[in-house]
Motif scaffolding. Sequence first.
Motif, PDB file in Angstrom:
ATOM      1  N   ARG A 808      49.224 -64.322 -11.521  1.00 44.35           N
ATOM      2  CA  ARG A 808      50.150 -63.621 -12.412  1.00 44.35           C
ATOM      3  C   ARG A 808      50.498 -62.247 -11.843  1.00 44.35           C
ATOM      4  NH1 ARG A 808      46.886 -64.980 -18.017  1.00 44.35           N
ATOM      5  NH2 ARG A 808      47.065 -67.259 -17.886  1.00 44.35           N
ATOM      6  N   LEU A 809      49.491 -61.550 -11.341  1.00 44.87           N
ATOM      7  CA  LEU A 809      49.766 -60.260 -10.711  1.00 44.87           C
ATOM      8  C   LEU A 809      50.643 -60.455  -9.487  1.00 44.87           C
ATOM      9  CD1 LEU A 809      49.409 -57.249 -10.283  1.00 44.87           C
ATOM     10  CD2 LEU A 809      47.240 -57.722  -9.137  1.00 44.87           C
ATOM     11  N   ALA A 810      50.393 -61.512  -8.715  1.00 42.93           N
ATOM     12  CA  ALA A 810      51.203 -61.766  -7.525  1.00 42.93           C
ATOM     13  C   ALA A 810      52.660 -61.980  -7.907  1.00 42.93           C
ATOM     14  CB  ALA A 810      50.664 -62.989  -6.785  1.00 42.93           C
ATOM     15  N   ASP A 811      52.903 -62.701  -8.983  1.00 42.47           N
ATOM     16  CA  ASP A 811      54.274 -62.928  -9.434  1.00 42.47           C
ATOM     17  C   ASP A 811      54.940 -61.610  -9.809  1.00 42.47           C
ATOM     18  OD1 ASP A 811      56.505 -64.679 -10.577  1.00 42.47           O
ATOM     19  OD2 ASP A 811      55.854 -63.600 -12.369  1.00 42.47           O
ATOM     20  N   ALA A 812      54.226 -60.765 -10.543  1.00 42.65           N
ATOM     21  CA  ALA A 812      54.798 -59.474 -10.958  1.00 42.65           C
ATOM     22  C   ALA A 812      55.016 -58.560  -9.754  1.00 42.65           C
ATOM     23  CB  ALA A 812      53.880 -58.803 -11.976  1.00 42.65           C
ATOM     24  N   ALA A 813      54.042 -58.527  -8.839  1.00 42.93           N
ATOM     25  CA  ALA A 813      54.166 -57.660  -7.668  1.00 42.93           C
ATOM     26  C   ALA A 813      55.313 -58.117  -6.771  1.00 42.93           C
ATOM     27  CB  ALA A 813      52.854 -57.662  -6.884  1.00 42.93           C
ATOM     28  N   ARG A 814      55.463 -59.420  -6.610  1.00 44.97           N
ATOM     29  CA  ARG A 814      56.560 -59.943  -5.789  1.00 44.97           C
ATOM     30  C   ARG A 814      57.915 -59.581  -6.399  1.00 44.97           C
ATOM     31  NH1 ARG A 814      55.311 -64.758  -6.304  1.00 44.97           N
ATOM     32  NH2 ARG A 814      53.897 -64.936  -4.541  1.00 44.97           N
ATOM     33  N   THR A 815      58.006 -59.683  -7.735  1.00 47.12           N
ATOM     34  CA  THR A 815      59.252 -59.333  -8.415  1.00 47.12           C
ATOM     35  C   THR A 815      59.579 -57.857  -8.226  1.00 47.12           C
ATOM     36  OG1 THR A 815      58.860 -61.052 -10.076  1.00 47.12           O
ATOM     37  CG2 THR A 815      60.416 -59.318 -10.642  1.00 47.12           C
ATOM     38  N   GLU A 848      47.454 -64.894  -1.594  1.00 43.30           N
ATOM     39  CA  GLU A 848      48.822 -64.658  -2.040  1.00 43.30           C
ATOM     40  C   GLU A 848      49.077 -63.171  -2.249  1.00 43.30           C
ATOM     41  OE1 GLU A 848      51.946 -66.424  -5.402  1.00 43.30           O
ATOM     42  OE2 GLU A 848      49.791 -66.828  -5.577  1.00 43.30           O
ATOM     43  N   LEU A 849      48.105 -62.469  -2.820  1.00 42.83           N
ATOM     44  CA  LEU A 849      48.248 -61.017  -2.995  1.00 42.83           C
ATOM     45  C   LEU A 849      48.322 -60.307  -1.642  1.00 42.83           C
ATOM     46  CD1 LEU A 849      45.789 -60.254  -5.946  1.00 42.83           C
ATOM     47  CD2 LEU A 849      48.262 -59.971  -5.949  1.00 42.83           C
ATOM     48  N   LEU A 850      47.518 -60.779  -0.669  1.00 39.41           N
ATOM     49  CA  LEU A 850      47.544 -60.171   0.658  1.00 39.41           C
ATOM     50  C   LEU A 850      48.890 -60.399   1.336  1.00 39.41           C
ATOM     51  CD1 LEU A 850      43.966 -61.120   1.904  1.00 39.41           C
ATOM     52  CD2 LEU A 850      44.781 -58.848   1.272  1.00 39.41           C
ATOM     53  N   ALA A 851      49.511 -61.556   1.084  1.00 37.54           N
ATOM     54  CA  ALA A 851      50.818 -61.828   1.675  1.00 37.54           C
ATOM     55  C   ALA A 851      51.862 -60.849   1.156  1.00 37.54           C
ATOM     56  CB  ALA A 851      51.239 -63.266   1.360  1.00 37.54           C
ATOM     57  N   ILE A 852      51.813 -60.566  -0.124  1.00 35.21           N
ATOM     58  CA  ILE A 852      52.765 -59.602  -0.700  1.00 35.21           C
ATOM     59  C   ILE A 852      52.483 -58.210  -0.156  1.00 35.21           C
ATOM     60  CG2 ILE A 852      53.556 -58.562  -2.856  1.00 35.21           C
ATOM     61  CD1 ILE A 852      52.704 -61.224  -4.217  1.00 35.21           C
ATOM     62  N   ALA A 853      51.197 -57.864  -0.060  1.00 33.37           N
ATOM     63  CA  ALA A 853      50.843 -56.558   0.487  1.00 33.37           C
ATOM     64  C   ALA A 853      51.322 -56.419   1.923  1.00 33.37           C
ATOM     65  CB  ALA A 853      49.329 -56.363   0.405  1.00 33.37           C
ATOM     66  N   ALA A 854      51.151 -57.480   2.729  1.00 31.92           N
ATOM     67  CA  ALA A 854      51.588 -57.429   4.120  1.00 31.92           C
ATOM     68  C   ALA A 854      53.099 -57.261   4.207  1.00 31.92           C
ATOM     69  CB  ALA A 854      51.147 -58.705   4.839  1.00 31.92           C
ATOM     70  N   THR A 878      42.395 -71.242   9.301  1.00 31.19           N
ATOM     71  CA  THR A 878      43.846 -71.081   9.111  1.00 31.19           C
ATOM     72  C   THR A 878      44.220 -71.003   7.634  1.00 31.19           C
ATOM     73  OG1 THR A 878      44.123 -73.493   9.153  1.00 31.19           O
ATOM     74  CG2 THR A 878      44.386 -72.304  11.258  1.00 31.19           C
ATOM     75  N   SER A 879      43.253 -70.687   6.783  1.00 28.31           N
ATOM     76  CA  SER A 879      43.545 -70.567   5.354  1.00 28.31           C
ATOM     77  C   SER A 879      44.501 -69.404   5.128  1.00 28.31           C
ATOM     78  CB  SER A 879      42.265 -70.354   4.551  1.00 28.31           C
ATOM     79  OG  SER A 879      41.698 -69.090   4.859  1.00 28.31           O
ATOM     80  N   GLN A 880      45.134 -69.408   3.969  1.00 27.68           N
ATOM     81  CA  GLN A 880      46.060 -68.323   3.659  1.00 27.68           C
ATOM     82  C   GLN A 880      45.335 -66.990   3.638  1.00 27.68           C
ATOM     83  OE1 GLN A 880      47.804 -68.157  -0.288  1.00 27.68           O
ATOM     84  NE2 GLN A 880      49.775 -67.447   0.524  1.00 27.68           N
ATOM     85  N   LEU A 881      44.105 -66.983   3.139  1.00 34.55           N
ATOM     86  CA  LEU A 881      43.339 -65.737   3.076  1.00 34.55           C
ATOM     87  C   LEU A 881      43.145 -65.156   4.470  1.00 34.55           C
ATOM     88  CD1 LEU A 881      41.642 -63.625   1.633  1.00 34.55           C
ATOM     89  CD2 LEU A 881      39.700 -65.221   1.712  1.00 34.55           C
ATOM     90  N   VAL A 882      42.717 -65.993   5.428  1.00 35.99           N
ATOM     91  CA  VAL A 882      42.482 -65.503   6.791  1.00 35.99           C
ATOM     92  C   VAL A 882      43.797 -65.120   7.454  1.00 35.99           C
ATOM     93  CG1 VAL A 882      41.644 -66.150   9.068  1.00 35.99           C
ATOM     94  CG2 VAL A 882      40.368 -66.851   7.029  1.00 35.99           C
ATOM     95  N   THR A 883      44.798 -65.975   7.328  1.00 34.91           N
ATOM     96  CA  THR A 883      46.094 -65.721   7.975  1.00 34.91           C
ATOM     97  C   THR A 883      46.726 -64.427   7.479  1.00 34.91           C
ATOM     98  OG1 THR A 883      46.463 -68.101   8.223  1.00 34.91           O
ATOM     99  CG2 THR A 883      48.380 -66.662   8.390  1.00 34.91           C
ATOM    100  N   GLN A 884      46.742 -64.239   6.183  1.00 34.68           N
ATOM    101  CA  GLN A 884      47.383 -63.050   5.627  1.00 34.68           C
ATOM    102  C   GLN A 884      46.542 -61.795   5.851  1.00 34.68           C
ATOM    103  OE1 GLN A 884      50.426 -63.074   4.771  1.00 34.68           O
ATOM    104  NE2 GLN A 884      50.666 -65.299   4.807  1.00 34.68           N
ATOM    105  N   SER A 885      45.230 -61.954   5.938  1.00 30.20           N
ATOM    106  CA  SER A 885      44.374 -60.799   6.268  1.00 30.20           C
ATOM    107  C   SER A 885      44.704 -60.292   7.668  1.00 30.20           C
ATOM    108  CB  SER A 885      42.895 -61.196   6.181  1.00 30.20           C
ATOM    109  OG  SER A 885      42.531 -61.505   4.861  1.00 30.20           O
ATOM    110  N   LYS A 886      44.840 -61.224   8.615  1.00 27.27           N
ATOM    111  CA  LYS A 886      45.205 -60.825   9.982  1.00 27.27           C
ATOM    112  C   LYS A 886      46.565 -60.135   9.992  1.00 27.27           C
ATOM    113  CE  LYS A 886      42.770 -64.749  12.106  1.00 27.27           C
ATOM    114  NZ  LYS A 886      41.714 -64.023  12.842  1.00 27.27           N
ATOM    115  N   ARG A 887      47.483 -60.738   9.269  1.00 27.60           N
ATOM    116  CA  ARG A 887      48.834 -60.182   9.222  1.00 27.60           C
ATOM    117  C   ARG A 887      48.836 -58.773   8.651  1.00 27.60           C
ATOM    118  NH1 ARG A 887      53.348 -62.053   4.872  1.00 27.60           N
ATOM    119  NH2 ARG A 887      54.963 -60.535   5.439  1.00 27.60           N
TER     120      ARG A 887
END
Length: 904
Positions: A808-815, A848-854, A878-887
């Motif tokens: 839910r926070l990710a949706d609001a932050a992305r918006t 997902e939150l890390l992707a928005i932060a990146a 290759t999980s989203q958590l690891v991938t987006q953390s690197k990014r």
Amino acid sequence: MGAEMNTGVLSATSDESGVDALMKAVRAGRAAEVPALLESLDAAARLEALGRLKALRSEVRSWDWNRWEETTRVRRALYVAGAGCHTGAAAAAGWLGGRDLLSWRTENGVLALRVLADRTPAWRADVALRLAAKPAVAEDSYGLIRGLVEGSGAAVPATDGYVLGWMRQITDSRLLENLRADPQTPVLVAHALSMQETPDQLTGPGPNGAATHWTTALAALTEEGVLDRAELVDLCVSRLLRGGRQRDLRLPLALLQLVPPTAEERRGRIADWIGMTADATSPVAGYAQKTLSGLALEGALPGGAFAEMTAGVLFRQEKKLLRAQLSLVNKVLTRNPALAAEVLPVVADVFGHDDTEMQQRALQVVARHLNSVDDETRYGLAEAASLLGPVHRSAAEAVFGRRIAERELLPYEEILPPVPEPQYLPGPQGSLEELVEDLLVQQRRSSGAMEFERSLDGLVRHAHQDRDGVAERVREAFSDAYWQDTSGPTGHADVDFFRHGPRGLDGVLAALVGKVQRERVEAGRTQTVPMTTCVHEAMEVTQDTRIWEIAHLIGGGTLPLLLATPTRHTGGIDPLELVRRLKEYADAGLEPAPVDLGHALLRVRRQDASASQAADEADALGSEAGARLAAWLRCGNPLEATVRFHPRAKEKGSGRWWLVDRVLVEMAKRQDFRKEFPRTFHWLGGGLLPNARRCYHWEQIPERWATLLPADRELLAACLLSSMASGVDGDSARDVTGPLTLLAEGEGQVGRAVALVLAFGLGCRDADDRLRAVDALLVLAARGDLDARQVGRDLAWLLAERSMKPNRLADAARTAAATGAYGTVWTILSEALPTLLEAETPMRGLGELLAIAADCVERCGATGELAGLDRHASARGTSQLVTQSKRLRNALRQGTDQGTTETS
């Protein structure tokens, strides 16, 4: 038997005319005797009876509630008698369609059918069609209409009301058998499938499962040939194309899945399927996408149509549909490379998608089939690749080489909405007729807080000049209002309609015409707020007390206008305007009403540029009220509240501590405030026990609550906290963030309470609530009033203790970020993420939150370190958590081009 009854009736009434006997039976409510009595009446007698029936109908309308049983019996008899006395089809239909004559006893229309049996088939068909055309009548008159149709041989009246009545009658445990045996089924099913709002019976399972489920039954009838399969498919596709709510599309979609179109029908409707993939709801688009996918893999979908379908799907936001389409493109181009030149430019549009995963998938598809296009197409694809985020820059260069266009390097600029311009309320209400018209409109629909305030002030002003005239006009305009009838359904006098409050303006209107007990008004205007009550009840009582005070004083010569009527949409009052109102009181030698003055002081804009001048002018009035206003404008922060929290308790058994139970709000104790203000305001000066508690208000936050404290945003936020928290972990709380808009545009200091209500709003269960919270956050940021770091810290607390869901926070932050506020969103996330990154077990949705932060960091050029990030960025996988953390780590260390330019 009918003849015997007729003879008995005639012999019993030999000394009176047939019309008198009929009227006697109708007035006694003996409807069953009416058909026999009508048989003896000729046309002239029926015309005479009709006039008397109309008079009786008017008389019945004026009867009190205590005669409701008698009223029901008489109206039933009137219904039958009037039908038999009318000679014109239009007049008869008008009588039979009268809402005052319809009741549950006349639904089947048996008696009415008896008195109409001697009419011609054309006449009865005309009446049937007229009744069926009335949506509000046809459903309840289904039995009568059906009888008229079958008796006259008329065409089946396929109207919404008639279909609803038919479905109500036919739906039971033998649904399939009933439908199979009814000759009207094909016509009425066709109309039901074309209705804009699907009837409730069609949208849910029957009481006995599949046997009484309409979808299953209709599919079975299609298999049997009772329903035409091609027509059914056509109706379902047409309904899906028209769109609408998902509940209204559920039946046609389910039928298409049970009665699938043939291969020829699928090929013949390619344009329809493409339209659905682009514009329909997600389930419908998914069905159409699946249908077109089959055609594409069979080689039955032309290249242009496939490109059009791909463009429509890739423009949508549902990631599931996008993934499926990109996968389909890959398969189709593998089989038919000649389509690449037409399809790959469409896929390249995804390079600008806000989700980096979608960008990556699109780049992979383009890379696999790049050799199938010419140099000109490759050059265009390379230009489009400039839209890819920095994380995919190296991969894009590996695909296109140096063909990638360089984006113009510009300093990053935060994009925030313009600071809202103040919205001023119109002046005092105009003529009495305009006021009454506005009041009537508000009775028919829910009005806003400012409409309410303006009408209340207008009522007071007009009543001050002519109370009797206003009272008479109100009595006429609201003659059918519930508070006008004080006899009550049981015949007891002085029914107390207002024991639970003034019910908006109704209490004042009723007081004007003497329809509310004086004891009730007195109790209402002198009520106090108990120390043990919730803060919502305190706000409600405080505002209700003002209404009761007005009801007590209106038209008495001491209330020429209301001091507390807002001048701005937030509920605020401009200081100089309040001084002008107080001067009008002083010039008239009148003292303000205490509660009205208290509300006005709470609403006056103390931080306005004119506050100092207004204080001086208020002092010069020489009145006690003027001195109070001057002192109030000069005080810095007269009201405060402290916000604290109980720690989350471990759940034991079925018990649970909700977030709303753990918000503790304590008003600062201000003895001077309690001395100056009436008792109904004392809770604001520390008159409530600071206990965290749930209450029956937790699912609702009326707009008018936000107008109580428009000049004290921090205190208002503290009052709204527990209700706002219910939107985060409540099961059904909706529309809780409405006051955030007024809070963001109001006045007063901003502190921990404001930050916390924003954090709650960003994590609300309801998407619309989150959207309103995002709007409020951006408005505060634009005004320079947002403490983004505090919002982030509060979000970290809520996420860490599992009170808020990360998606839910990710949706609001992305918006919020998509509006261009990347720096603001990053500031919030940079405070919220470390606690989650350092947790022993990663929270689901953290990637997902890390992707928005990146994405925010890449766009705004932020640099630095984030506690706990290295641990995840250094992990394998290759999980989203690891991938987006690197990014995110790479973006923070290297900075984006925009960020570098801004720093230089």
